[in-house]
Design a protein around this motif. Structure first.
Motif, mmCIF file in Angstrom:
data_model
loop_
_atom_site.group_PDB
_atom_site.id
_atom_site.type_symbol
_atom_site.label_atom_id
_atom_site.label_comp_id
_atom_site.label_asym_id
_atom_site.label_seq_id
_atom_site.Cartn_x
_atom_site.Cartn_y
_atom_site.Cartn_z
ATOM 1 N N PHE A 70 -29.358 39.053 42.957
ATOM 2 C CA PHE A 70 -29.432 37.874 42.099
ATOM 3 C C PHE A 70 -30.826 37.692 41.528
ATOM 4 N N VAL A 71 -30.900 36.823 40.514
ATOM 5 C CA VAL A 71 -32.169 36.416 39.908
ATOM 6 C C VAL A 71 -32.260 34.900 39.998
ATOM 7 N N ILE A 72 -33.413 34.405 40.359
ATOM 8 C CA ILE A 72 -33.703 32.974 40.341
ATOM 9 C C ILE A 72 -34.849 32.765 39.360
ATOM 10 N N ALA A 90 -39.160 27.729 43.825
ATOM 11 C CA ALA A 90 -38.230 28.809 43.488
ATOM 12 C C ALA A 90 -38.193 29.865 44.595
ATOM 13 N N ILE A 91 -39.334 30.179 45.184
ATOM 14 C CA ILE A 91 -39.364 31.199 46.237
ATOM 15 C C ILE A 91 -38.655 30.688 47.484
ATOM 16 N N ILE A 92 -38.771 29.401 47.760
ATOM 17 C CA ILE A 92 -38.030 28.817 48.896
ATOM 18 C C ILE A 92 -36.532 28.923 48.632
ATOM 19 N N LYS A 93 -36.107 28.574 47.440
ATOM 20 C CA LYS A 93 -34.696 28.675 47.063
ATOM 21 C C LYS A 93 -34.202 30.117 47.196
ATOM 22 N N LYS A 94 -35.028 31.056 46.778
ATOM 23 C CA LYS A 94 -34.666 32.469 46.854
ATOM 24 C C LYS A 94 -34.522 32.915 48.309
ATOM 25 N N MET A 95 -35.449 32.535 49.159
ATOM 26 C CA MET A 95 -35.378 32.925 50.570
ATOM 27 C C MET A 95 -34.141 32.333 51.241
ATOM 28 N N ILE A 96 -33.809 31.095 50.923
ATOM 29 C CA ILE A 96 -32.605 30.476 51.489
ATOM 30 C C ILE A 96 -31.361 31.244 51.054
ATOM 31 N N ALA A 97 -31.300 31.632 49.780
ATOM 32 C CA ALA A 97 -30.147 32.393 49.279
ATOM 33 C C ALA A 97 -30.046 33.739 49.986
ATOM 34 N N GLU A 98 -31.171 34.395 50.226
ATOM 35 C CA GLU A 98 -31.140 35.697 50.903
ATOM 36 C C GLU A 98 -30.728 35.566 52.358
ATOM 37 N N ILE A 99 -31.195 34.543 53.027
ATOM 38 C CA ILE A 99 -30.797 34.335 54.421
ATOM 39 C C ILE A 99 -29.312 34.006 54.489
ATOM 40 N N ALA A 100 -28.824 33.185 53.570
ATOM 41 C CA ALA A 100 -27.393 32.869 53.533
ATOM 42 C C ALA A 100 -26.576 34.125 53.293
ATOM 43 N N VAL A 121 -33.864 44.939 36.426
ATOM 44 C CA VAL A 121 -34.594 44.921 37.691
ATOM 45 C C VAL A 121 -33.671 44.852 38.897
ATOM 46 N N ILE A 122 -32.781 43.880 38.943
ATOM 47 C CA ILE A 122 -31.992 43.655 40.158
ATOM 48 C C ILE A 122 -30.857 44.655 40.292
ATOM 49 N N GLY A 123 -30.337 44.761 41.496
ATOM 50 C CA GLY A 123 -29.184 45.611 41.742
ATOM 51 C C GLY A 123 -28.857 45.661 43.222
ATOM 52 N N GLY A 124 -27.647 46.090 43.513
ATOM 53 C CA GLY A 124 -27.190 46.194 44.893
ATOM 54 C C GLY A 124 -26.270 45.050 45.253
ATOM 55 N N PRO A 125 -25.615 45.152 46.399
ATOM 56 C CA PRO A 125 -24.656 44.128 46.835
ATOM 57 C C PRO A 125 -25.289 42.739 46.933
ATOM 58 N N GLY A 126 -24.700 41.774 46.256
ATOM 59 C CA GLY A 126 -25.164 40.390 46.308
ATOM 60 C C GLY A 126 -26.472 40.121 45.596
ATOM 61 N N LEU A 155 -31.704 51.779 44.621
ATOM 62 C CA LEU A 155 -30.303 51.455 44.886
ATOM 63 C C LEU A 155 -29.587 52.626 45.555
ATOM 64 N N ALA A 156 -29.897 53.851 45.139
ATOM 65 C CA ALA A 156 -29.271 55.037 45.732
ATOM 66 C C ALA A 156 -29.624 55.175 47.219
ATOM 67 N N LEU A 157 -30.731 54.579 47.644
ATOM 68 C CA LEU A 157 -31.133 54.584 49.052
ATOM 69 C C LEU A 157 -30.503 53.425 49.827
ATOM 70 N N GLY A 158 -29.661 52.638 49.155
ATOM 71 C CA GLY A 158 -29.003 51.507 49.809
ATOM 72 C C GLY A 158 -29.845 50.250 49.857
ATOM 73 N N ILE A 159 -30.873 50.182 49.037
ATOM 74 C CA ILE A 159 -31.766 49.019 48.998
ATOM 75 C C ILE A 159 -31.286 48.062 47.912
ATOM 76 N N THR A 160 -31.217 46.783 48.226
ATOM 77 C CA THR A 160 -30.883 45.747 47.256
ATOM 78 C C THR A 160 -32.179 45.210 46.664
ATOM 79 N N ILE A 161 -32.156 44.910 45.370
ATOM 80 C CA ILE A 161 -33.332 44.322 44.706
ATOM 81 C C ILE A 161 -32.932 42.979 44.113
ATOM 82 N N ASN A 162 -33.647 41.932 44.525
ATOM 83 C CA ASN A 162 -33.474 40.589 43.968
ATOM 84 C C ASN A 162 -34.691 40.258 43.111
ATOM 85 N N GLY A 163 -34.521 39.294 42.204
ATOM 86 C CA GLY A 163 -35.606 38.953 41.308
ATOM 87 C C GLY A 163 -35.901 37.475 41.228
ATOM 88 N N LEU A 164 -37.146 37.172 40.910
ATOM 89 C CA LEU A 164 -37.568 35.816 40.601
ATOM 90 C C LEU A 164 -38.387 35.909 39.321
#
Length: 170
Positions: A136-138, A149-159, A129-134, A91-100
């Motif tokens: 989320f966990v699915i 679930a992975i399709i749903k996650k990819m759609i959320a990230e693209i949005a 686990v997760i952190g950063g702007p926007g 997170l300190a490097l500006g990386i967002t982490i999302n989870g499934l």
């Protein structure tokens, strides 16, 4: 790029960096994933996976305004260094982490808290686990629902990349 991870020191680049800029490239990426056998059946080092992903982002041949690590797993961090340290450094490097979180109805007999921690695995991912702007966990209700679930996650990230966050931030 697709990085498979398992226990501490068990990480492998399955598909190296590539641009997915439309249906044809997306299909090619998906086909390569389907053809790739699982590399590991080991412990669960989410911290090791995050550390390896941070290193891979450092060697990425592309520049972007946004960097995201997607962590999919069926248990808590039970190998490697403290998950909070790995997450916070990313997170300190500006990386967002999302989870499934892949849920399991049947806890492991040798370690029930691994796949079914207090409060549930989704809460564990949200808290650890997760952190950063926007971020989320699915949930995937089980391994058979992982694909959807992975399709749903990819759609959320693209949005989210287009400025239309699909879910609440951490």
């Amino acid at each position: 790029m697709f990085l498979e991870w398992s226990g501490f020191g068990s990480q492998k680049v399955v598909i190296d960096w590539m641009i997915i800029d439309g249906p044809k490239a997306g299909q090619a990426f998906g086909d390569r994933l389907l053809e790739s056998p699982r590399s590991f059946a080991d412990r669960t080092s989410i911290s090791g996976g995050i550390d390896a992903a941070v290193a891979e982002l450092g060697r990425a041949p592309f520049t972007t305004d946004r960097r995201t690590i997607d962590v999919s797993g069926d248990g808590t961090n039970n190998s490697g260094r403290d998950i909070a340290l790995a997450r916070d450094e990313a997170l300190a490097l500006g990386i967002t982490i999302n989870g499934l979180a892949i849920l399991s109805e049947t806890p492991l007999p040798w370690n029930p808290e691994h796949t079914n921690p207090a409060g549930g695995l989704t809460k564990y991912y949200r808290d650890n686990v997760i952190g950063g702007p926007g971020s989320f966990v699915i949930e995937a209700k089980d391994f058979s629902s992982f694909g959807q679930a992975i399709i749903k996650k990819m759609i959320a990230e693209i949005a989210d990349a287009r400025g239309n966050p699909a879910t609440a931030a951490r």
